[in-house]
Design a protein around this motif. Structure first.
Motif, PDB file in Angstrom:
ATOM      1  N   SER A 184       0.866  -1.169   0.000  1.00 42.05           N
ATOM      2  CA  SER A 184       0.000   0.000   0.000  1.00 42.05           C
ATOM      3  C   SER A 184       0.909   1.226   0.000  1.00 42.05           C
ATOM      4  CB  SER A 184      -0.932  -0.020   1.219  1.00 42.05           C
ATOM      5  OG  SER A 184      -0.202   0.230   2.392  1.00 42.05           O
ATOM      6  N   GLU A 185       0.335   2.400   0.216  1.00 45.03           N
ATOM      7  CA  GLU A 185       1.136   3.629   0.207  1.00 45.03           C
ATOM      8  C   GLU A 185       2.218   3.650   1.277  1.00 45.03           C
ATOM      9  OE1 GLU A 185      -1.130   7.199   0.385  1.00 45.03           O
ATOM     10  OE2 GLU A 185      -2.459   6.572  -1.240  1.00 45.03           O
ATOM     11  N   ALA A 197       2.808   0.733   3.605  1.00 46.80           N
ATOM     12  CA  ALA A 197       2.954  -0.551   4.277  1.00 46.80           C
ATOM     13  C   ALA A 197       3.217  -1.675   3.281  1.00 46.80           C
ATOM     14  CB  ALA A 197       1.698  -0.872   5.079  1.00 46.80           C
ATOM     15  N   PHE A 198       3.829  -2.722   3.798  1.00 43.18           N
ATOM     16  CA  PHE A 198       4.016  -3.969   3.058  1.00 43.18           C
ATOM     17  C   PHE A 198       3.182  -5.015   3.777  1.00 43.18           C
ATOM     18  CE2 PHE A 198       6.341  -7.893   2.017  1.00 43.18           C
ATOM     19  CZ  PHE A 198       6.323  -7.811   0.634  1.00 43.18           C
ATOM     20  N   ILE A 199       2.395  -5.780   3.029  1.00 46.94           N
ATOM     21  CA  ILE A 199       1.452  -6.718   3.631  1.00 46.94           C
ATOM     22  C   ILE A 199       1.824  -8.140   3.219  1.00 46.94           C
ATOM     23  CG2 ILE A 199      -0.981  -7.392   3.797  1.00 46.94           C
ATOM     24  CD1 ILE A 199      -1.481  -4.362   2.821  1.00 46.94           C
ATOM     25  N   ILE A 200       1.941  -8.997   4.208  1.00 51.51           N
ATOM     26  CA  ILE A 200       2.264 -10.399   3.974  1.00 51.51           C
ATOM     27  C   ILE A 200       1.033 -11.216   4.327  1.00 51.51           C
ATOM     28  CG2 ILE A 200       3.771 -12.320   4.605  1.00 51.51           C
ATOM     29  CD1 ILE A 200       5.843 -10.196   5.483  1.00 51.51           C
ATOM     30  N   ILE A 241       3.400  -4.557   7.785  1.00 55.18           N
ATOM     31  CA  ILE A 241       4.670  -3.974   8.224  1.00 55.18           C
ATOM     32  C   ILE A 241       4.649  -2.519   7.796  1.00 55.18           C
ATOM     33  CG2 ILE A 241       7.179  -4.018   7.995  1.00 55.18           C
ATOM     34  CD1 ILE A 241       6.862  -6.990   7.186  1.00 55.18           C
ATOM     35  N   GLY A 242       4.651  -1.621   8.761  1.00 51.33           N
ATOM     36  CA  GLY A 242       4.670  -0.193   8.444  1.00 51.33           C
ATOM     37  C   GLY A 242       6.002   0.202   7.833  1.00 51.33           C
ATOM     38  N   CYS A 243       5.967   0.975   6.759  1.00 53.12           N
ATOM     39  CA  CYS A 243       7.181   1.409   6.069  1.00 53.12           C
ATOM     40  C   CYS A 243       7.210   2.934   5.994  1.00 53.12           C
ATOM     41  CB  CYS A 243       7.219   0.821   4.659  1.00 53.12           C
ATOM     42  SG  CYS A 243       7.307  -0.986   4.620  1.00 53.12           S
ATOM     43  N   GLU A 302      11.618   1.530   1.057  1.00 59.37           N
ATOM     44  CA  GLU A 302      11.536   0.424   2.015  1.00 59.37           C
ATOM     45  C   GLU A 302      10.534  -0.628   1.532  1.00 59.37           C
ATOM     46  OE1 GLU A 302      10.844  -0.376   6.781  1.00 59.37           O
ATOM     47  OE2 GLU A 302      10.668   1.670   6.015  1.00 59.37           O
ATOM     48  N   ILE A 303       9.415  -0.199   0.996  1.00 60.19           N
ATOM     49  CA  ILE A 303       8.417  -1.128   0.455  1.00 60.19           C
ATOM     50  C   ILE A 303       9.016  -1.907  -0.715  1.00 60.19           C
ATOM     51  CG2 ILE A 303       6.187  -1.280  -0.735  1.00 60.19           C
ATOM     52  CD1 ILE A 303       5.332   1.190   0.953  1.00 60.19           C
TER      53      ILE A 303
END
Length: 85
Positions: free
Chosen positions: A12-13, A15-18, A61-63, A68-69
């Motif tokens: 997302s803008e 965050a990275f989502i697993i 995971i907040g980035c 970083e993403i």
């Protein structure tokens, strides 16, 4: 420590989502995901949010920025089992 089977990853803008299935242990906000790059270096992310639907989890995971993403994306985690501490 938890073991997590990654099914898919998203971004997302900010965050990275697993997405995946918890194989062992439990998940909590604030836990860290460590992905080794080699013997001396790993990528670490802090879980900021966890959503569960029908025994499948979305770990967020907040980035801080897009770089970083992008780094998380390059790790190609799909179909891997990762350790979460």
């Amino acid at each position: 420590m938890a073991q997590f089977q990654v099914i898919e990853t998203l971004k997302s803008e900010n965050a990275f989502i697993i997405q995946g299935v918890l194989l062992e242990g439990q998940l909590n906000k604030g836990m860290e995901i460590h992905i080794p790059l080699n013997n001396n270096l790993d990528v670490t992310g802090v879980i900021t949010e966890i959503n569960e639907t029908n025994n499948q989890y979305d770990i967020v995971i907040g980035c801080l920025d897009l770089e970083e993403i992008t780094l998380w994306e390059m790790l190609n985690l799909k179909d891997n089992v990762i350790q979460i501490k």
